[in-house]
Design an enzyme around this catalytic site. Sequence first.
Site, PDB file in Angstrom:
ATOM      1  N   THR A 171       0.044   1.796  10.004  1.00 10.44           N
ATOM      2  CA  THR A 171      -1.055   2.609   9.462  1.00 10.44           C
ATOM      3  C   THR A 171      -2.432   2.200   9.954  1.00 10.44           C
ATOM      4  O   THR A 171      -3.387   2.962   9.812  1.00 10.44           O
ATOM      5  CB  THR A 171      -1.053   2.559   7.918  1.00 10.44           C
ATOM      6  OG1 THR A 171      -1.186   1.196   7.491  1.00 10.44           O
ATOM      7  CG2 THR A 171       0.225   3.148   7.357  1.00 10.44           C
TER       8      THR A 171
ATOM      9  N   CYS B 165       0.842  -1.195   0.000  1.00  6.83           N
ATOM     10  CA  CYS B 165       0.000   0.000   0.000  1.00  6.83           C
ATOM     11  C   CYS B 165       0.880   1.250   0.000  1.00  6.83           C
ATOM     12  O   CYS B 165       1.833   1.344   0.780  1.00  6.83           O
ATOM     13  CB  CYS B 165      -0.892  -0.003   1.240  1.00  6.83           C
ATOM     14  SG  CYS B 165      -1.848   1.517   1.440  1.00  6.83           S
TER      15      CYS B 165
ATOM     16  N   GLU C 230       3.395  -5.361   8.971  1.00  5.82           N
ATOM     17  CA  GLU C 230       3.687  -4.000   8.523  1.00  5.82           C
ATOM     18  C   GLU C 230       4.777  -3.358   9.373  1.00  5.82           C
ATOM     19  O   GLU C 230       5.682  -2.698   8.847  1.00  5.82           O
ATOM     20  CB  GLU C 230       2.421  -3.140   8.559  1.00  5.82           C
ATOM     21  CG  GLU C 230       2.663  -1.730   8.054  1.00  5.82           C
ATOM     22  CD  GLU C 230       1.466  -0.815   8.234  1.00  5.82           C
ATOM     23  OE1 GLU C 230       1.683   0.382   8.483  1.00  5.82           O
ATOM     24  OE2 GLU C 230       0.317  -1.296   8.132  1.00  5.82           O
TER      25      GLU C 230
ATOM     26  N   CYS D 203      -3.044   6.841   7.898  1.00  5.13           N
ATOM     27  CA  CYS D 203      -3.694   6.464   6.646  1.00  5.13           C
ATOM     28  C   CYS D 203      -5.093   7.067   6.564  1.00  5.13           C
ATOM     29  O   CYS D 203      -5.879   6.986   7.515  1.00  5.13           O
ATOM     30  CB  CYS D 203      -3.755   4.938   6.579  1.00  5.13           C
ATOM     31  SG  CYS D 203      -4.908   4.279   5.376  1.00  5.13           S
TER      32      CYS D 203
ATOM     33  N   ASN E 211      -6.710  -3.210  11.983  1.00  4.97           N
ATOM     34  CA  ASN E 211      -7.689  -2.124  11.832  1.00  4.97           C
ATOM     35  C   ASN E 211      -9.077  -2.563  12.287  1.00  4.97           C
ATOM     36  O   ASN E 211      -9.832  -1.770  12.845  1.00  4.97           O
ATOM     37  CB  ASN E 211      -7.691  -1.586  10.395  1.00  4.97           C
ATOM     38  CG  ASN E 211      -8.395  -2.497   9.413  1.00  4.97           C
ATOM     39  OD1 ASN E 211      -9.609  -2.423   9.233  1.00  4.97           O
ATOM     40  ND2 ASN E 211      -7.644  -3.374   8.756  1.00  4.97           N
TER      41      ASN E 211
END
Length: 398
Positions: free
Chosen positions: A250, A157, A187, A288, A319
């Site tokens: 993010t 991303c 990540e 983000c 998330n």
Amino acid sequence: MDTQAFRRSLHHSDRYNRRGFDSPTKRAQALEEAYQSDLISSIRDNGFTYTKGRLNIKLAQAFGFCWGVERAVAMAYETRRHYPNENIWITNEIIHNPSVNDHLRKMNVKFISAKNGIKDFSLVSNGDVVILPAFGATVQEMKLLHEKGCHIIDTTCPWVSKVWHTVEKHKKHVFTSIIHGKFKHEETLATSSFAGKYLVVLDLEEANYVSEYILGKGNRNEFMNKFSKAFSNGFDPDKDLDRVGVANQTTMLKSETEEIGKVFERTMLKKFGPENLNSHFLAFNTICDATEERQDAMFSLVDEDLDILVVIGGFNSSNTTHLQEIAITKNISSFHIDTPERISVKENSIFHKPLGSELELKKNFLPSGKINVGITSGASTPDKVVADVIEKLIDIAS
């Protein structure tokens, strides 16, 4: 390693692709056919509400696939079409969604195995195709795959890449990167590989602990034990926390990332004074947009008059977990599931994962009488999955 120089050289390689193979129009059409839902489109057009009998559904106004996820999934599918006969590998789950990853397995995309957190690339050969997932990959993995002669399809991303640029800036100016994230998350592992000195903090509590240490109120041995798996090689808290910059995974909670940034800004202001602040603290903006939109929409949704709330997304999805946290702050009866199959229409039961706990079965979870149900989903959850959950709720209510 000069990570910036390596990435520049990799991007110029004829065995590297970060654009995919299809046109944007064809890509959008393919995703719509695979994952969009007429029911969800109708609910969006109706102000994100849907009533059927005694059931009133309220959808969050931002949920589901973000554009970074759409791009990664589409590129992965395009890769198999472009290389119909080659060995194709992926270094991790493309996104944290079981149905999407299962579909890749059915397309004979092989997942790199890992034992005790160490990936085994021994079966990857020269000429094989390797997909880097939306979370990215460590710079060491990229270098290894490039040296093996692999064709690298990079679906990282762009928001994640933006964080890499941030920590590389910290490194260039000899700042330690304070990374708000989960140190084992794919990540964060990737981001930290591009950093120089770094320390990963999970939450505001850990940030405040580090702040106290910077101000001379901590114990070194206790600090080193507490963060033993969360800092760079050779990290010295007595030397490496005098100049810090903040970055984040993010998918973390936006409000907490912002507060952590303020904690370290205030800490450096207190220790070094306003005239020296810029020499000891680097401001940041690596939150983000999609994560922010979904969290803001969730805060609005939990202010509605809801009886229960269903959060849909992978159990290992950061998330999605943070969306669940928002529901808990409002004391709403909420259920985190990863697939529609977690709901039994016949039993009116739901097999869900409470925050920080193991899966558990809740019987008669849908109350009698008229009921308001809030629904949201993580950035890795297709609309069709959300629609299937709604259909099951309708079947129970009827």
